[in-house]
Motif scaffolding. Sequence first.
Motif, mmCIF file in Angstrom:
data_model
loop_
_atom_site.group_PDB
_atom_site.id
_atom_site.type_symbol
_atom_site.label_atom_id
_atom_site.label_comp_id
_atom_site.label_asym_id
_atom_site.label_seq_id
_atom_site.Cartn_x
_atom_site.Cartn_y
_atom_site.Cartn_z
ATOM 1 N N SER A 33 0.848 -1.184 0.000
ATOM 2 C CA SER A 33 0.000 0.000 0.000
ATOM 3 C C SER A 33 0.887 1.238 0.000
ATOM 4 O O SER A 33 1.874 1.304 0.738
ATOM 5 N N GLY A 34 0.541 2.208 -0.835
ATOM 6 C CA GLY A 34 1.327 3.443 -0.899
ATOM 7 C C GLY A 34 1.133 4.145 -2.223
ATOM 8 O O GLY A 34 0.086 4.016 -2.865
ATOM 9 N N GLU A 35 2.131 4.881 -2.629
ATOM 10 C CA GLU A 35 2.090 5.511 -3.937
ATOM 11 C C GLU A 35 1.992 4.439 -5.011
ATOM 12 O O GLU A 35 2.488 3.325 -4.837
ATOM 13 N N PRO A 36 1.330 4.740 -6.150
ATOM 14 C CA PRO A 36 1.250 3.737 -7.215
ATOM 15 C C PRO A 36 2.631 3.195 -7.574
ATOM 16 O O PRO A 36 3.591 3.949 -7.747
ATOM 17 N N LEU A 37 2.717 1.868 -7.646
ATOM 18 C CA LEU A 37 3.990 1.183 -7.828
ATOM 19 C C LEU A 37 3.832 0.073 -8.858
ATOM 20 O O LEU A 37 2.778 -0.576 -8.925
ATOM 21 N N THR A 97 2.694 -7.775 -14.067
ATOM 22 C CA THR A 97 3.220 -6.968 -12.965
ATOM 23 C C THR A 97 4.172 -5.886 -13.442
ATOM 24 O O THR A 97 4.455 -4.934 -12.694
ATOM 25 N N MET A 98 4.661 -5.998 -14.668
ATOM 26 C CA MET A 98 5.475 -4.937 -15.249
ATOM 27 C C MET A 98 4.630 -3.904 -15.998
ATOM 28 O O MET A 98 5.070 -2.781 -16.233
ATOM 29 N N ALA A 99 3.407 -4.284 -16.364
ATOM 30 C CA ALA A 99 2.576 -3.423 -17.203
ATOM 31 C C ALA A 99 1.678 -2.484 -16.416
ATOM 32 O O ALA A 99 1.272 -1.442 -16.926
ATOM 33 N N VAL A 100 1.330 -2.845 -15.177
ATOM 34 C CA VAL A 100 0.393 -2.032 -14.408
ATOM 35 C C VAL A 100 1.109 -1.291 -13.291
ATOM 36 O O VAL A 100 2.229 -1.651 -12.893
ATOM 37 N N GLU A 101 0.466 -0.250 -12.797
ATOM 38 C CA GLU A 101 0.853 0.405 -11.560
ATOM 39 C C GLU A 101 -0.358 0.413 -10.643
ATOM 40 O O GLU A 101 -1.488 0.572 -11.098
ATOM 41 N N SER A 102 -0.118 0.207 -9.360
ATOM 42 C CA SER A 102 -1.229 0.107 -8.414
ATOM 43 C C SER A 102 -0.824 0.701 -7.080
ATOM 44 O O SER A 102 0.311 0.501 -6.622
ATOM 45 N N PRO A 103 -1.764 1.380 -6.405
ATOM 46 C CA PRO A 103 -1.483 1.894 -5.065
ATOM 47 C C PRO A 103 -1.712 0.855 -3.970
ATOM 48 O O PRO A 103 -1.332 1.091 -2.821
ATOM 49 N N LEU A 104 -2.337 -0.274 -4.323
ATOM 50 C CA LEU A 104 -2.585 -1.317 -3.331
ATOM 51 C C LEU A 104 -2.767 -2.639 -4.066
ATOM 52 O O LEU A 104 -3.634 -2.746 -4.940
ATOM 53 N N LEU A 123 -5.656 -1.399 4.742
ATOM 54 C CA LEU A 123 -5.192 -2.783 4.769
ATOM 55 C C LEU A 123 -5.192 -3.271 6.212
ATOM 56 O O LEU A 123 -4.689 -2.580 7.108
ATOM 57 N N TRP A 124 -5.773 -4.450 6.430
ATOM 58 C CA TRP A 124 -5.750 -5.113 7.734
ATOM 59 C C TRP A 124 -4.984 -6.419 7.592
ATOM 60 O O TRP A 124 -5.272 -7.217 6.689
ATOM 61 N N ALA A 125 -4.010 -6.659 8.469
ATOM 62 C CA ALA A 125 -3.226 -7.891 8.440
ATOM 63 C C ALA A 125 -3.254 -8.520 9.828
ATOM 64 O O ALA A 125 -2.901 -7.866 10.824
ATOM 65 N N PHE A 126 -3.670 -9.780 9.900
ATOM 66 C CA PHE A 126 -3.888 -10.472 11.169
ATOM 67 C C PHE A 126 -2.861 -11.594 11.338
ATOM 68 O O PHE A 126 -2.566 -12.324 10.379
ATOM 69 N N ARG A 127 -2.357 -11.732 12.543
ATOM 70 C CA ARG A 127 -1.515 -12.881 12.888
ATOM 71 C C ARG A 127 -2.116 -13.537 14.124
ATOM 72 O O ARG A 127 -2.111 -12.968 15.214
ATOM 73 N N TYR A 128 -2.640 -14.737 13.945
ATOM 74 C CA TYR A 128 -3.330 -15.404 15.057
ATOM 75 C C TYR A 128 -3.414 -16.904 14.818
ATOM 76 O O TYR A 128 -3.635 -17.358 13.685
ATOM 77 N N SER A 129 -3.235 -17.679 15.890
ATOM 78 C CA SER A 129 -3.535 -19.114 15.862
ATOM 79 C C SER A 129 -4.014 -19.529 17.238
ATOM 80 O O SER A 129 -3.650 -18.929 18.253
#
Length: 279
Positions: free
Chosen positions: A8-12, A78-85, A199-205
Motif C-alpha cells: 500500500s502506498g504511492e502507485p507502484l 506486474t510490469m505493465a500495471v501500476e497500483s497503489p494497493l 489494509l488489515w493484516a492479522f496474525r493469530y492461531s
Amino acid sequence: MCRWLAYSGEPLQPSILVLDAQHSLVAQSLDSPLGAETVNGDGFGFGWYPSGTTRDPLPHLFHSIEPAWNDENLRELTMAVESPLFFSHVRAAGGPPIQQTNCHPFRHNRWLFMHNGSIAEFGRLKRDLTFAVDPALYPSIRGTTDSEVLFHLALTFGLQDDPVDGVRRAIRFVEETGHAAGVPFPMQGTVAVSDGVTLWAFRYSTQGRTRTLFHSADIPTLRKMYPEADRLSLFGDRAHVVVSEPLNDLPGAFLEVPESTVVVLDDTGYHHEPFLPHE
C-alpha cells in the motif's frame, strides 16, 4: 503452507516487489526459509486496485495454477500495471486440489482476502462451517479451500462494516466449531484484508504459534538508515509492505508482527492492535 505480500502506498509497478526484490515473492515460491514448506509451487494469484480510483475501488484478479516462477504472464502483468494497493500470493496446497478457484486472493465486491495457514481437520468441520455462511453469500464460494470459507464466514459476520470484528467473529466460530468436534487447535494463520483504501493484516492461531508475518519500516526511516541504498529511490514516502517473510536482508528493514495482533495500515501509517477472539 503459503507465502504472501500486500503493498500500500504511492502507485507502484508490482514487479518491483513480486519479481525483483532480493527475496521476492517469486523467489520465495522456490525457497521460503521461514515457511512451513520450502517450495510454494501450487499456483499463485495477484490482485490489484487500479491507480487513480478513489471511491469504491473494484479490484482485478489474475490466478494461475502454474508455479509463479514459471509463468511469463505474471511477469508481463506486474510490469505493465501500476497500483497503489495490491496483493500477491503463492500457494502450497495442503489438501484441496490445484485449481484456479483455489488460488488466493479471493474477492467480494471491493474486498480482497488472502490467508497463509489452515483450519485444522477442515474435512471434519467443513459442513458446519460452510452451512454457517449467509445463504446470499454461499453461491459465491467457487473453490474448495478452508481459506475461502473463512473469508465468507468473515463476510457473514460483518467484515464489510467492521473488518476486525468480522474476522474475529469468524475465527471465534471456527474455534468453537473445532473444539466441539474435538479439534484442539482449529485456527492457524495470517490473513490480509483490504477494501482498496485500508489494509488489515492479522496474525493469530489457537495454539499461539502462528506463521510468520512482518511489515516494512517507514521509507523515510530506511533512507536515513541506508543512505547509499539506491533501490529505496523506487518507493514513495508512503510505501509500505506486509509480508510472510522479509524481502531483503537489511537489518531493521522488516519488523515482525507480534502474535495475536492485527496491523491496520491507512494513510497515517501502521497501527498495531491486540487481536484475540472474545470469549
